[in-house]
Design a protein around this motif. Structure first.
Motif, PDB file in Angstrom:
ATOM      1  N   ASN A  46       0.811  -1.226   0.065  1.00 14.57           N
ATOM      2  CA  ASN A  46      -0.225  -0.145  -0.045  1.00 14.57           C
ATOM      3  C   ASN A  46       0.708   1.203   0.060  1.00 14.57           C
ATOM      4  O   ASN A  46       0.358   2.276   0.364  1.00 14.57           O
ATOM      5  N   ARG A  47       2.086   1.042  -0.437  1.00 13.39           N
ATOM      6  CA  ARG A  47       2.987   2.264  -0.479  1.00 13.39           C
ATOM      7  C   ARG A  47       3.329   2.690  -2.068  1.00 13.39           C
ATOM      8  O   ARG A  47       3.586   1.456  -2.549  1.00 13.39           O
ATOM      9  N   VAL A  48       3.678   3.736  -2.485  1.00 14.05           N
ATOM     10  CA  VAL A  48       4.127   3.839  -3.790  1.00 14.05           C
ATOM     11  C   VAL A  48       5.617   4.346  -3.744  1.00 14.05           C
ATOM     12  O   VAL A  48       5.991   5.279  -2.910  1.00 14.05           O
ATOM     13  N   GLU A  49       6.383   3.685  -4.527  1.00 12.08           N
ATOM     14  CA  GLU A  49       7.807   4.020  -4.487  1.00 12.08           C
ATOM     15  C   GLU A  49       8.484   4.102  -5.821  1.00 12.08           C
ATOM     16  O   GLU A  49       7.983   3.486  -6.822  1.00 12.08           O
ATOM     17  N   LYS A  50       9.355   5.233  -5.900  1.00 12.19           N
ATOM     18  CA  LYS A  50      10.322   5.315  -7.179  1.00 12.19           C
ATOM     19  C   LYS A  50      11.197   4.085  -7.046  1.00 12.19           C
ATOM     20  O   LYS A  50      12.176   4.212  -6.024  1.00 12.19           O
ATOM     21  N   TYR A  51      11.708   3.450  -8.450  1.00 10.16           N
ATOM     22  CA  TYR A  51      12.649   2.466  -8.044  1.00 10.16           C
ATOM     23  C   TYR A  51      13.324   2.842  -9.304  1.00 10.16           C
ATOM     24  O   TYR A  51      13.027   2.680 -10.482  1.00 10.16           O
ATOM     25  N   THR A  52      14.914   3.170  -9.122  1.00 12.47           N
ATOM     26  CA  THR A  52      15.590   3.297 -10.260  1.00 12.47           C
ATOM     27  C   THR A  52      16.242   2.172 -10.863  1.00 12.47           C
ATOM     28  O   THR A  52      16.448   1.183 -10.015  1.00 12.47           O
ATOM     29  N   LYS A  53      16.882   2.161 -12.017  1.00 12.24           N
ATOM     30  CA  LYS A  53      17.812   1.148 -12.660  1.00 12.24           C
ATOM     31  C   LYS A  53      18.873   0.668 -12.022  1.00 12.24           C
ATOM     32  O   LYS A  53      19.031  -0.461 -11.874  1.00 12.24           O
ATOM     33  N   ASP A  54      19.631   1.517 -11.243  1.00 13.64           N
ATOM     34  CA  ASP A  54      20.728   1.543 -10.434  1.00 13.64           C
ATOM     35  C   ASP A  54      20.340   0.648  -9.194  1.00 13.64           C
ATOM     36  O   ASP A  54      20.890  -0.365  -8.697  1.00 13.64           O
ATOM     37  N   GLN A  55      19.157   1.015  -8.717  1.00 12.20           N
ATOM     38  CA  GLN A  55      18.728   0.445  -7.093  1.00 12.20           C
ATOM     39  C   GLN A  55      18.399  -1.074  -7.667  1.00 12.20           C
ATOM     40  O   GLN A  55      18.658  -2.070  -6.968  1.00 12.20           O
ATOM     41  N   ALA A  56      17.506  -1.256  -8.764  1.00  5.54           N
ATOM     42  CA  ALA A  56      17.184  -2.460  -9.197  1.00  5.54           C
ATOM     43  C   ALA A  56      18.280  -3.505  -9.447  1.00  5.54           C
ATOM     44  O   ALA A  56      18.420  -4.670  -9.168  1.00  5.54           O
ATOM     45  N   LYS A  57      19.297  -2.613 -10.187  1.00  2.00           N
ATOM     46  CA  LYS A  57      20.582  -3.933 -10.594  1.00  2.00           C
ATOM     47  C   LYS A  57      21.297  -4.012  -9.175  1.00  2.00           C
ATOM     48  O   LYS A  57      21.630  -5.037  -9.071  1.00  2.00           O
ATOM     49  N   ARG A  58      21.401  -3.149  -8.253  1.00  2.00           N
ATOM     50  CA  ARG A  58      21.958  -3.433  -6.861  1.00  2.00           C
ATOM     51  C   ARG A  58      21.412  -4.377  -6.231  1.00  2.00           C
ATOM     52  O   ARG A  58      22.039  -5.583  -5.697  1.00  2.00           O
ATOM     53  N   ASP A  59      20.104  -4.206  -6.265  1.00  2.00           N
ATOM     54  CA  ASP A  59      19.429  -5.251  -5.324  1.00  2.00           C
ATOM     55  C   ASP A  59      19.283  -6.568  -5.934  1.00  2.00           C
ATOM     56  O   ASP A  59      19.526  -7.619  -5.250  1.00  2.00           O
ATOM     57  N   TYR A  60      19.203  -6.748  -7.342  1.00  2.00           N
ATOM     58  CA  TYR A  60      19.188  -8.238  -7.848  1.00  2.00           C
ATOM     59  C   TYR A  60      20.554  -8.838  -7.792  1.00  2.00           C
ATOM     60  O   TYR A  60      20.601  -9.934  -7.452  1.00  2.00           O
ATOM     61  N   ILE A  61      21.743  -7.994  -8.058  1.00  2.00           N
ATOM     62  CA  ILE A  61      22.902  -8.673  -7.881  1.00  2.00           C
ATOM     63  C   ILE A  61      23.047  -9.084  -6.297  1.00  2.00           C
ATOM     64  O   ILE A  61      23.501 -10.107  -6.138  1.00  2.00           O
ATOM     65  N   LYS A  62      22.765  -8.288  -5.209  1.00  2.00           N
ATOM     66  CA  LYS A  62      22.905  -8.627  -3.885  1.00  2.00           C
ATOM     67  C   LYS A  62      22.120  -9.858  -3.781  1.00  2.00           C
ATOM     68  O   LYS A  62      22.387 -10.791  -3.028  1.00  2.00           O
ATOM     69  N   LEU A  63      20.794 -10.047  -4.373  1.00  2.00           N
ATOM     70  CA  LEU A  63      19.868 -11.315  -4.183  1.00  2.00           C
ATOM     71  C   LEU A  63      20.948 -12.624  -4.593  1.00  2.00           C
ATOM     72  O   LEU A  63      20.696 -13.602  -4.031  1.00  2.00           O
ATOM     73  N   LEU A  64      21.292 -12.545  -5.865  1.00  2.00           N
ATOM     74  CA  LEU A  64      21.801 -13.538  -6.613  1.00  2.00           C
ATOM     75  C   LEU A  64      23.067 -13.949  -5.585  1.00  2.00           C
ATOM     76  O   LEU A  64      23.397 -15.153  -5.781  1.00  2.00           O
ATOM     77  N   ASN A  65      23.798 -13.206  -5.307  1.00  2.00           N
ATOM     78  CA  ASN A  65      24.920 -13.209  -4.306  1.00  2.00           C
ATOM     79  C   ASN A  65      24.416 -13.981  -2.933  1.00  2.00           C
ATOM     80  O   ASN A  65      25.196 -14.909  -2.536  1.00  2.00           O
ATOM     81  N   GLU A  66      23.499 -13.532  -2.344  1.00  2.00           N
ATOM     82  CA  GLU A  66      22.921 -14.284  -1.271  1.00  2.00           C
ATOM     83  C   GLU A  66      22.474 -15.793  -1.573  1.00  2.00           C
ATOM     84  O   GLU A  66      22.795 -16.702  -0.596  1.00  2.00           O
ATOM     85  N   ILE A  67      21.705 -15.891  -2.604  1.00  4.05           N
ATOM     86  CA  ILE A  67      21.425 -17.156  -2.958  1.00  4.05           C
ATOM     87  C   ILE A  67      22.527 -18.082  -3.386  1.00  4.05           C
ATOM     88  O   ILE A  67      22.637 -18.925  -2.904  1.00  4.05           O
ATOM     89  N   SER A  68      23.377 -17.651  -4.079  1.00  4.61           N
ATOM     90  CA  SER A  68      24.523 -18.532  -4.566  1.00  4.61           C
ATOM     91  C   SER A  68      25.512 -18.715  -3.047  1.00  4.61           C
ATOM     92  O   SER A  68      26.291 -19.815  -3.190  1.00  4.61           O
ATOM     93  N   SER A  69      25.397 -17.839  -1.985  1.00  5.87           N
ATOM     94  CA  SER A  69      26.325 -18.272  -1.017  1.00  5.87           C
ATOM     95  C   SER A  69      25.683 -19.183   0.009  1.00  5.87           C
ATOM     96  O   SER A  69      26.239 -19.931   0.983  1.00  5.87           O
TER      97      SER A  69
END
Length: 82
Positions: A46-69
């Protein structure tokens, strides 16, 4: 892991759209390149947020690193490399 055919960034699948080609069915483009925008608006809890390409890229790489560890995931990935 989807990778944009234009900017070559890896982004979450929900931010990617398929590109129709005669040669390959697995070509994707990020919505940022497709629409020529720098940010998207997301509704979350129920919140509206702006999400930039750089944020999306950082968050996705962080998630992939967490999963692969994780031990079991690392073992599966090591088996696939052989």
């Amino acid at each position: 892991m989807p990778k944009c055919v234009i900017c070559y960034d890896m982004l979450p699948p929900e931010l990617m759209v398929p590109v129709v080609t005669a040669v390959d069915d697995d070509v994707t483009q990020c919505i940022f390149c497709e629409r020529g925008i720098k940010e998207v608006t997301l509704e979350k809890d129920n919140r509206v947020e702006k999400y930039t390409k750089d944020q999306a890229k950082r968050d996705y790489i962080k998630l992939l690193n967490e999963i692969s560890s994780k031990q079991k995931i690392a073992e599966i990935l090591a088996k696939k490399k052989k």
